[in-house]
Design a protein around this motif. Structure first.
Motif, PDB file in Angstrom:
ATOM      1  N   ARG A 112       1.034  -1.267   0.150  1.00  0.00           N
ATOM      2  CA  ARG A 112      -0.229   0.400  -0.182  1.00  0.00           C
ATOM      3  C   ARG A 112       0.680   0.754  -0.168  1.00  0.00           C
ATOM      4  NH1 ARG A 112      -2.999  -2.599   4.654  1.00  0.00           N
ATOM      5  NH2 ARG A 112      -4.867  -3.766   3.533  1.00  0.00           N
ATOM      6  N   TRP A 113       1.860   0.988   0.962  1.00  0.00           N
ATOM      7  CA  TRP A 113       2.808   2.334   0.658  1.00  0.00           C
ATOM      8  C   TRP A 113       3.643   2.583  -0.554  1.00  0.00           C
ATOM      9  CZ3 TRP A 113       2.848   5.709   4.957  1.00  0.00           C
ATOM     10  CH2 TRP A 113       3.543   6.484   4.995  1.00  0.00           C
ATOM     11  N   TYR A 114       4.118   1.925  -0.807  1.00  0.00           N
ATOM     12  CA  TYR A 114       4.422   2.399  -2.313  1.00  0.00           C
ATOM     13  C   TYR A 114       4.290   1.733  -3.730  1.00  0.00           C
ATOM     14  CZ  TYR A 114       8.971   2.366   1.049  1.00  0.00           C
ATOM     15  OH  TYR A 114       9.384   2.721   2.080  1.00  0.00           O
ATOM     16  N   GLY A 115       3.238   1.407  -3.258  1.00  0.00           N
ATOM     17  CA  GLY A 115       2.450   1.078  -4.701  1.00  0.00           C
ATOM     18  C   GLY A 115       2.544  -0.328  -4.945  1.00  0.00           C
ATOM     19  N   THR A 116       3.209  -1.003  -4.822  1.00  0.00           N
ATOM     20  CA  THR A 116       3.955  -2.483  -5.705  1.00  0.00           C
ATOM     21  C   THR A 116       3.600  -3.222  -5.717  1.00  0.00           C
ATOM     22  OG1 THR A 116       6.198  -0.790  -5.867  1.00  0.00           O
ATOM     23  CG2 THR A 116       6.262  -3.739  -6.565  1.00  0.00           C
ATOM     24  N   THR A 132      10.676  -6.133  13.595  1.00  0.00           N
ATOM     25  CA  THR A 132      10.812  -5.189  14.618  1.00  0.00           C
ATOM     26  C   THR A 132      11.235  -3.559  14.116  1.00  0.00           C
ATOM     27  OG1 THR A 132      10.290  -6.278  15.594  1.00  0.00           O
ATOM     28  CG2 THR A 132      11.403  -4.087  16.226  1.00  0.00           C
ATOM     29  N   GLY A 133      10.896  -3.148  13.520  1.00  0.00           N
ATOM     30  CA  GLY A 133      11.912  -1.807  13.002  1.00  0.00           C
ATOM     31  C   GLY A 133      11.113  -0.940  12.322  1.00  0.00           C
ATOM     32  N   THR A 134      11.876   0.742  12.053  1.00  0.00           N
ATOM     33  CA  THR A 134      11.637   1.772  11.780  1.00  0.00           C
ATOM     34  C   THR A 134      11.788   2.066  10.636  1.00  0.00           C
ATOM     35  OG1 THR A 134      11.181   2.857  14.227  1.00  0.00           O
ATOM     36  CG2 THR A 134      10.603   4.619  12.756  1.00  0.00           C
ATOM     37  N   PHE A 135      11.007   2.801   9.994  1.00  0.00           N
ATOM     38  CA  PHE A 135      11.921   3.371   8.406  1.00  0.00           C
ATOM     39  C   PHE A 135      10.932   4.863   8.542  1.00  0.00           C
ATOM     40  CE2 PHE A 135      11.248  -1.175   8.675  1.00  0.00           C
ATOM     41  CZ  PHE A 135      12.410  -1.630   8.197  1.00  0.00           C
ATOM     42  N   GLN A 136      11.943   5.592   7.559  1.00  0.00           N
ATOM     43  CA  GLN A 136      11.516   7.173   7.569  1.00  0.00           C
ATOM     44  C   GLN A 136      11.860   7.769   5.918  1.00  0.00           C
ATOM     45  OE1 GLN A 136      12.204  10.541  10.321  1.00  0.00           O
ATOM     46  NE2 GLN A 136      10.436  11.389   9.745  1.00  0.00           N
ATOM     47  N   ASN A 137      10.682   7.511   5.034  1.00  0.00           N
ATOM     48  CA  ASN A 137      11.819   8.107   3.950  1.00  0.00           C
ATOM     49  C   ASN A 137      12.285   7.707   2.971  1.00  0.00           C
ATOM     50  OD1 ASN A 137      10.336  10.912   4.475  1.00  0.00           O
ATOM     51  ND2 ASN A 137      11.552  11.629   5.454  1.00  0.00           N
ATOM     52  N   GLN A 138      12.731   6.397   3.373  1.00  0.00           N
ATOM     53  CA  GLN A 138      13.126   4.952   2.558  1.00  0.00           C
ATOM     54  C   GLN A 138      12.810   4.856   1.541  1.00  0.00           C
ATOM     55  OE1 GLN A 138      14.348   4.146   6.481  1.00  0.00           O
ATOM     56  NE2 GLN A 138      16.056   4.152   5.482  1.00  0.00           N
ATOM     57  N   SER A 139      13.118   4.708   0.016  1.00  0.00           N
ATOM     58  CA  SER A 139      13.267   3.771  -1.104  1.00  0.00           C
ATOM     59  C   SER A 139      12.651   2.511  -0.918  1.00  0.00           C
ATOM     60  CB  SER A 139      13.998   3.768  -2.181  1.00  0.00           C
ATOM     61  OG  SER A 139      15.031   3.012  -1.827  1.00  0.00           O
ATOM     62  N   GLN A 178      13.817  -0.364  -2.491  1.00  0.00           N
ATOM     63  CA  GLN A 178      14.854  -1.094  -2.260  1.00  0.00           C
ATOM     64  C   GLN A 178      16.054  -0.757  -0.947  1.00  0.00           C
ATOM     65  OE1 GLN A 178      16.917  -0.630  -5.739  1.00  0.00           O
ATOM     66  NE2 GLN A 178      18.597  -2.136  -4.974  1.00  0.00           N
ATOM     67  N   GLU A 179      15.540   0.514  -0.055  1.00  0.00           N
ATOM     68  CA  GLU A 179      16.944   0.781   1.172  1.00  0.00           C
ATOM     69  C   GLU A 179      16.116  -0.454   2.228  1.00  0.00           C
ATOM     70  OE1 GLU A 179      18.106   5.092  -0.277  1.00  0.00           O
ATOM     71  OE2 GLU A 179      15.774   4.883   0.995  1.00  0.00           O
ATOM     72  N   VAL A 180      14.497  -0.259   2.622  1.00  0.00           N
ATOM     73  CA  VAL A 180      13.430  -0.497   3.364  1.00  0.00           C
ATOM     74  C   VAL A 180      13.798  -2.234   3.141  1.00  0.00           C
ATOM     75  CG1 VAL A 180      11.409  -1.062   4.389  1.00  0.00           C
ATOM     76  CG2 VAL A 180      12.129   0.672   3.223  1.00  0.00           C
ATOM     77  N   MET A 181      13.743  -2.557   1.906  1.00  0.00           N
ATOM     78  CA  MET A 181      13.449  -4.348   1.463  1.00  0.00           C
ATOM     79  C   MET A 181      15.886  -4.483   1.680  1.00  0.00           C
ATOM     80  SD  MET A 181      11.455  -5.466   1.274  1.00  0.00           S
ATOM     81  CE  MET A 181      11.863  -6.665   1.255  1.00  0.00           C
ATOM     82  N   THR A 182      16.288  -4.044   1.760  1.00  0.00           N
ATOM     83  CA  THR A 182      17.531  -4.019   2.067  1.00  0.00           C
ATOM     84  C   THR A 182      17.762  -4.289   3.615  1.00  0.00           C
ATOM     85  OG1 THR A 182      18.489  -2.821   0.091  1.00  0.00           O
ATOM     86  CG2 THR A 182      20.091  -3.020   2.147  1.00  0.00           C
ATOM     87  N   LEU A 183      17.509  -2.800   4.511  1.00  0.00           N
ATOM     88  CA  LEU A 183      17.610  -2.978   5.548  1.00  0.00           C
ATOM     89  C   LEU A 183      16.597  -4.738   6.309  1.00  0.00           C
ATOM     90  CD1 LEU A 183      16.933   0.731   6.387  1.00  0.00           C
ATOM     91  CD2 LEU A 183      19.003  -0.684   6.815  1.00  0.00           C
ATOM     92  N   ILE A 184      15.763  -4.544   5.774  1.00  0.00           N
ATOM     93  CA  ILE A 184      14.750  -5.863   5.814  1.00  0.00           C
ATOM     94  C   ILE A 184      15.479  -7.037   6.456  1.00  0.00           C
ATOM     95  CG2 ILE A 184      12.588  -7.513   5.487  1.00  0.00           C
ATOM     96  CD1 ILE A 184      11.523  -5.332   5.433  1.00  0.00           C
ATOM     97  N   SER A 185      16.725  -7.284   5.233  1.00  0.00           N
ATOM     98  CA  SER A 185      17.221  -8.345   5.550  1.00  0.00           C
ATOM     99  C   SER A 185      18.467  -8.586   5.538  1.00  0.00           C
ATOM    100  CB  SER A 185      18.006  -8.233   3.202  1.00  0.00           C
ATOM    101  OG  SER A 185      18.410  -7.371   3.315  1.00  0.00           O
ATOM    102  N   MET A 186      19.063  -7.757   6.438  1.00  0.00           N
ATOM    103  CA  MET A 186      19.949  -7.418   7.515  1.00  0.00           C
ATOM    104  C   MET A 186      19.860  -8.232   8.476  1.00  0.00           C
ATOM    105  SD  MET A 186      21.622  -3.753   6.389  1.00  0.00           S
ATOM    106  CE  MET A 186      22.823  -3.545   7.993  1.00  0.00           C
ATOM    107  N   THR A 187      18.517  -8.640   8.302  1.00  0.00           N
ATOM    108  CA  THR A 187      17.345  -9.443   9.902  1.00  0.00           C
ATOM    109  C   THR A 187      18.331 -11.317   9.616  1.00  0.00           C
ATOM    110  OG1 THR A 187      15.955 -10.025   9.024  1.00  0.00           O
ATOM    111  CG2 THR A 187      15.980  -8.315  10.058  1.00  0.00           C
ATOM    112  N   ASN A 188      18.763 -11.070   7.905  1.00  0.00           N
ATOM    113  CA  ASN A 188      18.898 -12.421   8.502  1.00  0.00           C
ATOM    114  C   ASN A 188      18.277 -13.858   7.840  1.00  0.00           C
ATOM    115  OD1 ASN A 188      21.491 -11.653   7.874  1.00  0.00           O
ATOM    116  ND2 ASN A 188      21.922 -12.079  10.312  1.00  0.00           N
TER     117      ASN A 188
END
Length: 353
Positions: free
Chosen positions: A294-298, A313-320, A322-332
């Protein structure tokens, strides 16, 4: 576009053939002419309904619709015979279908929808996925409307109540008026206040409806009886309850269990989206995927069903995205595959623990 609608441009947007600049041009015009937003929304809804037919009883409506359908079919056959048509037949069908919708809506009550002097007709703000907006109502109430959400409201409030209806998510900062309560109608209940601020999340298709209070006092009334323990096996079914909510408290209505409960919450997290923040607190990945879509329309899909309940668990602000998904993937726990048309979430999830 000035004071009148450029229907050629509307047709291109409906047919998904407009450039980004043309879409922005239409968006700017609608922002300057909010009274026309219900018209465009009805056009969009009709356009998205395959094989739609007029529901009105008027014979001239059906006849006009049939003539336009025949014209579309004739033009499609003619286009197939051309060596170098001016535009592809698919584009012509898009234009003709848009023209049919416009003419049909004219028969179905164009004046009522567009007449700004009407006090009974409702205005509507419809945000597609990837879009958020802010609306100021006639009484001074401010509404932040989230993506993939619809708000219907009158141009002016009359009578004993100030009533609006919501599908999706919105944060309300209601102007205080003890003589005219403010009521938000939902598909599964209603929220009633005098003057306060609160957030409602009521997306069609979700299993829960949530109402969170930031300031003041809110009454949540479910449409259906809530489930409560019975005093005896032969006791009568429960009647609808009113839940009174105060700051940092929220009501969760379960549509699957037909029950309502309250629980503490951090109100600032519930309305973080109004400041372009995404806040997840042990949120199941299935819900995270819906929010990101809903947020990104993809479109966002999960590769495996077992990922759906794995929390994030995480907080994201004004990020693309791809940036959000990259940070999520860092959780392993999660990996992802991102293409221009969709995101696929992969990885071991909670199975690796």
């Amino acid at each position: 576009m000035h004071d009148s609608i450029d229907w050629t441009l509307v047709g291109r947007v409906l047919a998904n053939e407009a450039t980004d600049e043309e879409r922005q041009q239409l968006a700017r015009w609608l922002a300057a002419h909010p009274e026309q937003q219900p018209v465009i929304h009805q056009l969009y809804q009709f356009w998205q309904t395959p094989n739609a037919t007029p529901s009105a009883d008027r014979t001239e409506v059906a006849a006009a619709y049939e003539r336009l359908q025949q014209r579309i079919e004739a033009e499609e056959a003619l286009s197939a015979q051309r060596v170098r048509p001016l535009w592809p037949s698919r584009s012509w069908l898009s234009w003709a279908a848009a023209a049919a919708v416009i003419l049909l809506l004219g028969f179905l009550g164009w004046t009522r929808l567009t007449n700004p002097a009407s006090t009974t007709a409702l205005l509507e703000q419809a945000n597609p996925k990837g879009t958020r907006s802010q609306i100021r109502l006639a009484d001074g109430t401010t509404v932040w409307l989230n993506a993939d959400s619809h708000l219907r409201y009158p141009k002016s409030f009359t009578g004993n109540l100030r009533e609006v209806s919501l599908e999706g998510e919105a944060f309300f900062r209601v102007a205080h008026n003890p003589n005219q309560p403010f009521v938000v109608r939902l598909a599964t209940g209603s929220v009633r206040v005098l003057g306060t601020s609160f957030n409602i999340r009521a997306y069609p298709g979700d299993s829960t409806v949530e109402t969170s209070v930031v300031t003041g006092r809110v009454a949540f009334v479910p449409n259906k009886p809530v489930r409560r323990p019975r005093t005896s096996p032969g006791a009568a079914p429960p009647t609808p309850d009113t839940l009174f909510l105060t700051p940092n408290l929220k009501a969760i209505q379960s549509l699957t269990r037909q029950s309502v409960a309250t629980q503490p919450t951090v109100a600032t997290n519930q309305i973080a989206w109004t400041e372009s923040k995404l806040v997840f607190r042990n949120t199941p990945m299935g819900e995270v995927a819906k929010t990101l879509e809903r947020w990104y329309g993809t479109p966002v899909t999960l590769e495996r069903e077992s990922l759906r309940q794995c929390p994030l668990t995480g907080t994201f602000q004004n990020q693309s995205l791809q940036e959000v998904m990259t940070l999520i993937s860092m959780t392993n726990r999660f990996q992802y595959e991102l293409t221009p048309s969709q995101v696929t979430i992969k990885g071991p999830g909670c199975d690796s623990e």
